[in-house]
Motif scaffolding. Structure first.
Motif, PDB file in Angstrom:
ATOM      1  N   UNK A  97      43.855  44.183  22.059  1.00  0.00           N
ATOM      2  CA  UNK A  97      42.565  44.052  22.752  1.00  0.00           C
ATOM      3  C   UNK A  97      42.242  42.582  23.002  1.00  0.00           C
ATOM      4  N   UNK A  98      42.524  41.741  22.035  1.00  0.00           N
ATOM      5  CA  UNK A  98      42.261  40.310  22.196  1.00  0.00           C
ATOM      6  C   UNK A  98      43.138  39.723  23.298  1.00  0.00           C
ATOM      7  N   UNK A  99      44.406  40.115  23.337  1.00  0.00           N
ATOM      8  CA  UNK A  99      45.296  39.635  24.400  1.00  0.00           C
ATOM      9  C   UNK A  99      44.828  40.123  25.766  1.00  0.00           C
ATOM     10  N   UNK A 100      44.372  41.368  25.827  1.00  0.00           N
ATOM     11  CA  UNK A 100      43.876  41.906  27.100  1.00  0.00           C
ATOM     12  C   UNK A 100      42.649  41.127  27.568  1.00  0.00           C
ATOM     13  N   UNK A 101      41.760  40.826  26.645  1.00  0.00           N
ATOM     14  CA  UNK A 101      40.556  40.059  27.000  1.00  0.00           C
ATOM     15  C   UNK A 101      40.912  38.661  27.502  1.00  0.00           C
ATOM     16  N   UNK A 102      41.892  38.030  26.855  1.00  0.00           N
ATOM     17  CA  UNK A 102      42.307  36.696  27.304  1.00  0.00           C
ATOM     18  C   UNK A 102      42.936  36.781  28.694  1.00  0.00           C
ATOM     19  N   UNK A 103      43.715  37.823  28.945  1.00  0.00           N
ATOM     20  CA  UNK A 103      44.314  38.005  30.272  1.00  0.00           C
ATOM     21  C   UNK A 103      43.234  38.233  31.322  1.00  0.00           C
ATOM     22  N   UNK A 104      42.233  39.030  30.992  1.00  0.00           N
ATOM     23  CA  UNK A 104      41.117  39.252  31.919  1.00  0.00           C
ATOM     24  C   UNK A 104      40.366  37.954  32.186  1.00  0.00           C
ATOM     25  N   UNK A 105      40.216  37.135  31.147  1.00  0.00           N
ATOM     26  CA  UNK A 105      39.580  35.824  31.334  1.00  0.00           C
ATOM     27  C   UNK A 105      40.372  34.984  32.335  1.00  0.00           C
ATOM     28  N   UNK A 106      41.698  35.018  32.221  1.00  0.00           N
ATOM     29  CA  UNK A 106      42.546  34.251  33.138  1.00  0.00           C
ATOM     30  C   UNK A 106      42.385  34.764  34.562  1.00  0.00           C
ATOM     31  N   UNK A 107      42.384  36.087  34.729  1.00  0.00           N
ATOM     32  CA  UNK A 107      42.230  36.662  36.074  1.00  0.00           C
ATOM     33  C   UNK A 107      40.887  36.264  36.663  1.00  0.00           C
ATOM     34  N   UNK A 108      39.855  36.372  35.869  1.00  0.00           N
ATOM     35  CA  UNK A 108      38.522  36.034  36.368  1.00  0.00           C
ATOM     36  C   UNK A 108      38.404  34.553  36.679  1.00  0.00           C
ATOM     37  N   UNK A 109      39.003  33.714  35.858  1.00  0.00           N
ATOM     38  CA  UNK A 109      38.923  32.281  36.129  1.00  0.00           C
ATOM     39  C   UNK A 109      39.728  31.943  37.379  1.00  0.00           C
ATOM     40  N   UNK A 110      40.842  32.625  37.595  1.00  0.00           N
ATOM     41  CA  UNK A 110      41.621  32.404  38.813  1.00  0.00           C
ATOM     42  C   UNK A 110      40.823  32.843  40.027  1.00  0.00           C
ATOM     43  N   UNK A 111      40.075  33.929  39.889  1.00  0.00           N
ATOM     44  CA  UNK A 111      39.253  34.410  41.002  1.00  0.00           C
ATOM     45  C   UNK A 111      38.170  33.391  41.340  1.00  0.00           C
ATOM     46  N   UNK A 112      37.586  32.786  40.326  1.00  0.00           N
ATOM     47  CA  UNK A 112      36.538  31.798  40.558  1.00  0.00           C
ATOM     48  C   UNK A 112      37.125  30.544  41.195  1.00  0.00           C
ATOM     49  N   UNK A 113      38.274  30.087  40.667  1.00  0.00           N
ATOM     50  CA  UNK A 113      38.897  28.873  41.181  1.00  0.00           C
ATOM     51  C   UNK A 113      39.302  29.050  42.638  1.00  0.00           C
ATOM     52  N   UNK A 114      39.871  30.191  42.973  1.00  0.00           N
ATOM     53  CA  UNK A 114      40.330  30.436  44.337  1.00  0.00           C
ATOM     54  C   UNK A 114      39.218  30.928  45.250  1.00  0.00           C
ATOM     55  N   UNK A 115      38.080  31.274  44.683  1.00  0.00           N
ATOM     56  CA  UNK A 115      36.995  31.820  45.480  1.00  0.00           C
ATOM     57  C   UNK A 115      37.297  33.224  45.959  1.00  0.00           C
TER      58      UNK A 115
END
Length: 170
Positions: free
Chosen positions: A65-83
């Motif tokens: 669950x912790x790894x999944x949350x970190x992966x989701x954080x990465x996806x969301x941060x990539x979405x923000x960075x790329x707009x």
């Protein structure tokens, strides 16, 4: 500070594949699958910095669950960075937005595998040793008892066969 009563190395060794698999699946849809190992590492670091006060009922569940949350954080941060806005079900592991492209890639891979299966023994050897493993042409030639120029010819022939199968559908 990590709690010394937990054997973090043993926990990682035991559950790393499950953690990586979940992180990979979450990140694959966003094209950031290459960051799956980073998500696993971030998960381990965060748990080591703030370990559970009591051992959990299932270490695997906590780590995954912790790894999944970190992966989701990465996806969301990539979405923000790329707009880019990702649909929530897509971020959570739903179907990829461009399934036609994914299907086409899978079909091409299947055609490439079929073409590779039809190669003769010498062509297979050149594919494995010279093309895939990137061994020196002279070494491969010496092992097959042919000239280095012949290895180049076989290389071209193998790549042409695979390309024709992938692009031509045959």
């Amino acid at each position: 500070m990590a709690d010394p009563s937990y054997d973090w190395a043993a926990l990682y060794q035991k559950h790393r594949d499950a953690m990586y698999g979940v992180a990979y699946e979450v990140l694959r849809g966003s094209g950031r699958w290459d960051l799956a190992a980073d998500a696993v590492q971030e998960a381990m670091v965060s748990l080591m910095k703030a370990p559970p006060s009591e051992p959990p009922r299932s270490w695997e569940a906590l780590l995954v669950v912790t790894a999944k949350r970190r992966a989701l954080d990465i996806v969301r941060s990539a979405a923000v960075v790329r707009g880019v806005e990702y649909a929530e079900e897509y971020v959570a592991g739903g179907a990829a937005p461009d399934e036609d492209d994914a299907l086409e890639r899978l079909e091409k891979m299947a055609r490439a595998r079929a073409a590779i299966a039809r190669l003769d023994a010498q062509e297979h050897y050149v594919l494995a040793q010279y093309i895939v493993l990137d061994r020196p042409r002279d070494e491969v030639a010496a092992e097959l008892g042919v000239t280095p120029g012949r290895i180049s010819q076989i290389n071209t022939k193998v790549l042409s066969k695979i390309n024709a199968a992938v692009e031509g559908g045959g």
